[in-house]
Design an enzyme around this catalytic site. Structure first.
Site, short mmCIF file in Angstrom:
data_model
loop_
_atom_site.label_atom_id
_atom_site.label_comp_id
_atom_site.label_asym_id
_atom_site.label_seq_id
_atom_site.Cartn_x
_atom_site.Cartn_y
_atom_site.Cartn_z
N ARG A 293 -20.42 43.76 42.52
CA ARG A 293 -20.25 45.16 42.91
C ARG A 293 -19.55 45.96 41.81
O ARG A 293 -19.35 47.15 41.93
CB ARG A 293 -19.39 45.13 44.15
N LYS B 213 -30.86 46.75 51.03
CA LYS B 213 -30.67 45.45 50.36
C LYS B 213 -30.72 44.30 51.37
O LYS B 213 -31.35 43.29 51.11
CB LYS B 213 -29.31 45.42 49.62
N ARG C 124 -17.90 55.39 50.38
CA ARG C 124 -18.70 54.25 49.89
C ARG C 124 -19.65 54.69 48.78
O ARG C 124 -19.87 53.96 47.82
CB ARG C 124 -19.47 53.61 51.05
N ARG D 149 -27.88 54.25 61.49
CA ARG D 149 -28.06 52.79 61.59
C ARG D 149 -27.25 52.22 62.76
O ARG D 149 -26.14 52.63 63.01
CB ARG D 149 -27.61 52.15 60.28
N ARG E 271 -21.58 50.49 62.81
CA ARG E 271 -20.50 49.97 61.96
C ARG E 271 -19.46 51.06 61.73
O ARG E 271 -19.83 52.22 61.53
CB ARG E 271 -21.09 49.53 60.60
P1 AMP Z 1 -21.93 45.90 52.60
O1 AMP Z 1 -22.26 45.19 53.87
O2 AMP Z 1 -22.54 45.27 51.39
O3 AMP Z 1 -22.21 47.38 52.70
O4 AMP Z 1 -20.34 45.75 52.40
C1 AMP Z 1 -19.44 46.28 53.35
C2 AMP Z 1 -18.05 46.32 52.74
O5 AMP Z 1 -17.62 44.99 52.40
C3 AMP Z 1 -17.92 47.11 51.45
O6 AMP Z 1 -17.76 48.51 51.66
C4 AMP Z 1 -16.65 46.48 50.84
O7 AMP Z 1 -15.49 46.93 51.49
C5 AMP Z 1 -16.85 44.99 51.21
N1 AMP Z 1 -17.60 44.26 50.15
C6 AMP Z 1 -18.82 43.69 50.27
N2 AMP Z 1 -19.19 43.10 49.12
C7 AMP Z 1 -18.17 43.30 48.25
C8 AMP Z 1 -17.94 42.95 46.89
N3 AMP Z 1 -18.86 42.26 46.17
N4 AMP Z 1 -16.76 43.32 46.32
C9 AMP Z 1 -15.83 44.01 47.02
N5 AMP Z 1 -15.99 44.38 48.30
C10 AMP Z 1 -17.14 44.04 48.92
#
Ligand code: AMP
Length: 225
Positions: A92, A17, A172, A128, A161
């Site tokens: 989400r 994404k 996740r 990654r 990460r």
């Molecule tokens: P991402 O970079 O999109 O994989 O997000 C990393 C982490 O940030 C996720 O595993 C959640 O803990 C938090 N996060 C990101 N976007 C959201 C969202 N829209 N709602 C809740 N938690 C989020």
């Protein structure tokens, strides 16, 4: 009210994404909002928000809706002149989708689901790496840096990460299945969902994406080509 629309990118962690959002942003002059990146920045800065969310993020759970929604509202209000937005990582879950509809009367015009099998997602996430200095993303197998552990662009150190490791990846993916995947049906019923396959290289996924959404008039108006 802004002129442009909203493109929402859905898909499991590791679907690409962030990479596709960057491509769209560059090509169509849109504003890219990654809620994950905004939250990671808050953690890096050590702000109140960062302190509140760091452990939740490291465990692979979702941060409470009201904290993430606030980030989105602030960004959309600040960038109201923007030609449009790519939302990467938001909504989400169903309550966040409801919030997006209600917020300033905005409705996502198009929702793209980037489909990816779980075993491919696990492989991608565990290999990654990112540059701690400039944020550039690498994959140790499919797009490694020239020199191991060092960013090609700025010479910064590469790191993994904390949530791209073993059990957190599994968590996740579970959260994705339970909380986020229902949005695919939700947006499909609303008639604004398009599907692309995410297993190819970034260029071929982008070509599919462009084929699906490149006809939107508000989007092509901004095209850089
Ligand atoms: P991402 O970079 O999109 O994989 O997000 C990393 C982490 O940030 C996720 O595993 C959640 O803990 C938090 N996060 C990101 N976007 C959201 C969202 N829209 N709602 C809740 N938690 C989020």
């Amino acid at each position: 009210m802004m002129d442009g629309g909203i493109i929402v990118l859905l898909g499991p962690p590791g679907a690409g994404k962030g990479t596709q959002a960057e491509g769209l942003t560059e090509k169509f002059d849109l504003f890219h909002l990654s809620t994950g990146e905004a939250l990671r920045e808050a953690v890096r800065e050590g702000s109140q928000l960062g302190l509140e969310v760091v452990q939740i993020m490291e465990s692979g759970e979702l941060v409470p809706d009201h904290l993430v929604s606030e980030i989105v509202v602030k960004c959309i209000s600040r960038e109201v002149q923007s030609e449009g937005f790519v939302l990467d990582g938001f909504p989400r879950n169903l309550p966040q989708a409801g919030f997006l509809e209600g917020a300033r009367g905005l409705r996502p015009l198009v929702v793209v689901n980037i489909d990816l099998r779980e075993e491919v997602a696990v492989r991608r996430l565990s290999s990654r790496r990112h540059c701690v200095n400039c944020g550039r993303i690498y994959n140790v197998f499919s797009s490694p840096p020239e020199k191991e552990g060092v960013c090609d662009v700025c010479g910064g150190d590469l790191a993994q990460r904390k949530d791209d490791r073993g059990e957190v990846i599994q968590e996740r993916l579970r959260v994705y299945r339970e909380e986020t995947e229902p949005l695919v049906g939700f947006y499909s019923e609303q008639g604004c969902l398009v599907e692309v396959g995410g297993s190819g290289d970034p260029q071929s996924v982008f070509a599919q994406l462009e084929g699906e959404i490149g006809k939107l008039t508000w989007l092509t108006r901004n095209s850089t080509e």
